[in-house]
Scaffold this active site. Structure first.
Site, PDB file in Angstrom:
ATOM      1  N   TYR A  30    -170.155 105.656  76.123  1.00 63.43           N
ATOM      2  CA  TYR A  30    -169.971 106.900  76.875  1.00 63.43           C
ATOM      3  C   TYR A  30    -170.442 108.046  75.991  1.00 63.43           C
ATOM      4  O   TYR A  30    -169.850 108.321  74.951  1.00 63.43           O
ATOM      5  CB  TYR A  30    -168.496 107.085  77.252  1.00 63.43           C
ATOM      6  CG  TYR A  30    -168.249 108.177  78.269  1.00 63.43           C
ATOM      7  CD1 TYR A  30    -168.218 107.885  79.634  1.00 63.43           C
ATOM      8  CD2 TYR A  30    -168.043 109.498  77.893  1.00 63.43           C
ATOM      9  CE1 TYR A  30    -167.989 108.870  80.582  1.00 63.43           C
ATOM     10  CE2 TYR A  30    -167.820 110.496  78.827  1.00 63.43           C
ATOM     11  CZ  TYR A  30    -167.792 110.171  80.173  1.00 63.43           C
ATOM     12  OH  TYR A  30    -167.578 111.146  81.113  1.00 63.43           O
TER      13      TYR A  30
ATOM     14  N   TYR B  43    -160.211 106.309  84.497  1.00 64.31           N
ATOM     15  CA  TYR B  43    -160.400 107.636  83.928  1.00 64.31           C
ATOM     16  C   TYR B  43    -159.169 108.120  83.170  1.00 64.31           C
ATOM     17  O   TYR B  43    -159.254 109.088  82.419  1.00 64.31           O
ATOM     18  CB  TYR B  43    -160.737 108.642  85.027  1.00 64.31           C
ATOM     19  CG  TYR B  43    -162.150 108.544  85.568  1.00 64.31           C
ATOM     20  CD1 TYR B  43    -163.014 107.522  85.165  1.00 64.31           C
ATOM     21  CD2 TYR B  43    -162.629 109.474  86.474  1.00 64.31           C
ATOM     22  CE1 TYR B  43    -164.294 107.433  85.659  1.00 64.31           C
ATOM     23  CE2 TYR B  43    -163.916 109.399  86.978  1.00 64.31           C
ATOM     24  CZ  TYR B  43    -164.747 108.379  86.571  1.00 64.31           C
ATOM     25  OH  TYR B  43    -166.025 108.305  87.069  1.00 64.31           O
TER      26      TYR B  43
END
Length: 404
Positions: free
Chosen positions: A274, A366
């Site tokens: 990420y 998330y």
């Protein structure tokens, strides 16, 4: 360029500039337009259809020419089977959605395609070209082994207008993401007693099959650029980049873009990193207020040791920018340290939690934390800071109802 001259970047595509040149009958060697090919014609896409006096015609958009140069061409003269296939496929797709509409209408004894249908076909053709260019751009910029495909069979959405592909962190001014490393291990065959993980006080993260063997919340210390070991060292996994071919695709349930794997991924394998802009938490708070109004969720707090920095993947990122949330994800977050031992600035790696089939969508939670605090409570604030609550559309049986 003359001294003192200035310039601005051209935002028009190569094809658009070529169209302008041909419209003005200009040649330009750097644009690939010469006297030899100034009047050359290649079918870019098909715009319309009609039958006149028993002969089938297609309206052709010529590549590198403005739309004002579109011409009707008899079917027998067309040598573009794939574009004909696209034309009929797009027509049938549109008509299947509007079953009561007619494909062909009779006007002045000429059978012509319904203008609404023709407009959709042109939009679909332009979208297909835009997505193809985007796919090529992504594959030029990525530095990992696997390829990236792009797919949209759902709507007419094209590539994101304000997204820039990067392969590693893009630090904001004043933030150094490449410090803390002055030496590496002396192993000729890692791991040895003094290999990088042991020097940091932790266990080697991978087994002999290069699968993850540590529990969520524990950090990964890989060998770095100062280490004696070579590129085939078993402790160099995340730094090699995504090993799988992936597809960015348009979801059919209102979740925007998503990512699916084109290959089978075994459990506990590294899938992707990420990345995005590294900003301060204060700046993240300011941006977060703006993103809430847009319904975006791209802020990932780097809270392994403290909460000073955040990764913002809204404008700058890699494939992970498009990975959707799930309350029952198949990817898990891990903090990784390679060429930077600053505990405030770990790299974020996503590993598979189970075997993932080819064609299956990739997701992560998330609210998943990369530190030793792996709470799944709804008050967790990483990777997204808690502000306006966003409804979750993951569809999992254990869905919490909200993304944050």
């Amino acid at each position: 360029m003359p001294a003192g001259a200035w310039y601005v970047p051209c935002l028009a595509s190569l094809e658009t500039i070529q169209e302008l040149c041909r419209k003005e009958n200009l040649t330009c060697k750097s644009l690939g337009i010469t006297n030899k090919n100034l009047k050359s014609y290649e079918v870019e896409y098909l715009c319309d259809y009609k039958v006149e006096e028993g002969t089938e015609y297609f309206l052709v958009k010529w590549k590198g020419w403005p739309e004002s140069s579109n011409t009707w061409v008899p079917l027998k003269n067309l040598k573009c089977p794939l574009l004909l296939q696209y034309f009929h496929s797009d027509k049938n797709e549109y008509l299947s959605r509007l079953k009561r509409s007619k494909a062909v209408i009779l006007k002045n004894h000429i059978k012509a395609l319904n203008p609404v249908v023709a407009q959709y076909i042109v939009k679909k053709a332009k979208q297909r070209i835009a997505l193809q260019r985007w796919k090529e751009e992504l594959n030029r910029k990525k530095n990992h082994k696997g390829i990236i495909l792009v797919e949209n069979t759902v709507d007419l959405e094209g590539p994101p207008l304000d997204f820039y592909y990067i392969n590693e962190y893009k630090p904001a001014p004043g933030i150094n993401v490449m410090n803390g490393i002055t030496t590496g291990c002396e192993c000729s065959h890692c791991p040895a007693e003094k290999c990088c993980p042991e020097e940091a006080g932790f266990f080697l993260a991978y087994n002999k099959h290069r699968q993850l063997k540590i529990q969520p919340g524990l950090p990964i210390y890989e060998c770095n650029s100062y280490c004696r070991c070579g590129p085939e060292c078993p402790n160099r996994i995340v730094q090699k980049g995504t090993p799988y071919s992936l597809c960015i695709f348009r979801t059919n349930n209102g979740r925007g873009w998503g990512v699916k794997t084109l290959q089978k991924i075994k459990t506990k394998r590294f899938v992707m990193e990420y990345v995005g802009e590294v900003i301060t938490s204060e700046e993240a708070e300011r941006r977060g207020q703006l993103y809430d109004n847009q319904g975006n969720t791209y802020l990932f707090d780097l809270d392994y040791d403290s909460d000073e920095y955040t990764v913002d993947a809204a404008r700058y990122g890699n494939v992970s920018h498009f990975v959707n949330h799930s309350c029952d994800p198949n990817l898990q977050v891990f903090n990784v340290f390679i060429d930077n031992l600053d505990l405030r600035l770990p790299r974020i790696a996503l590993f598979s939690t189970r075997t993932i089939k080819a064609g299956e969508e990739l997701t992560f939670d998330y609210q998943m934390k990369g530190s030793l605090d792996v709470t799944s409570d709804s008050d967790a604030v990483s990777p997204t800071r808690k502000r306006i609550r966003t409804v979750c559309k993951c569809g999992a049986l254990c869905c919490r109802g909200y993304l944050n």
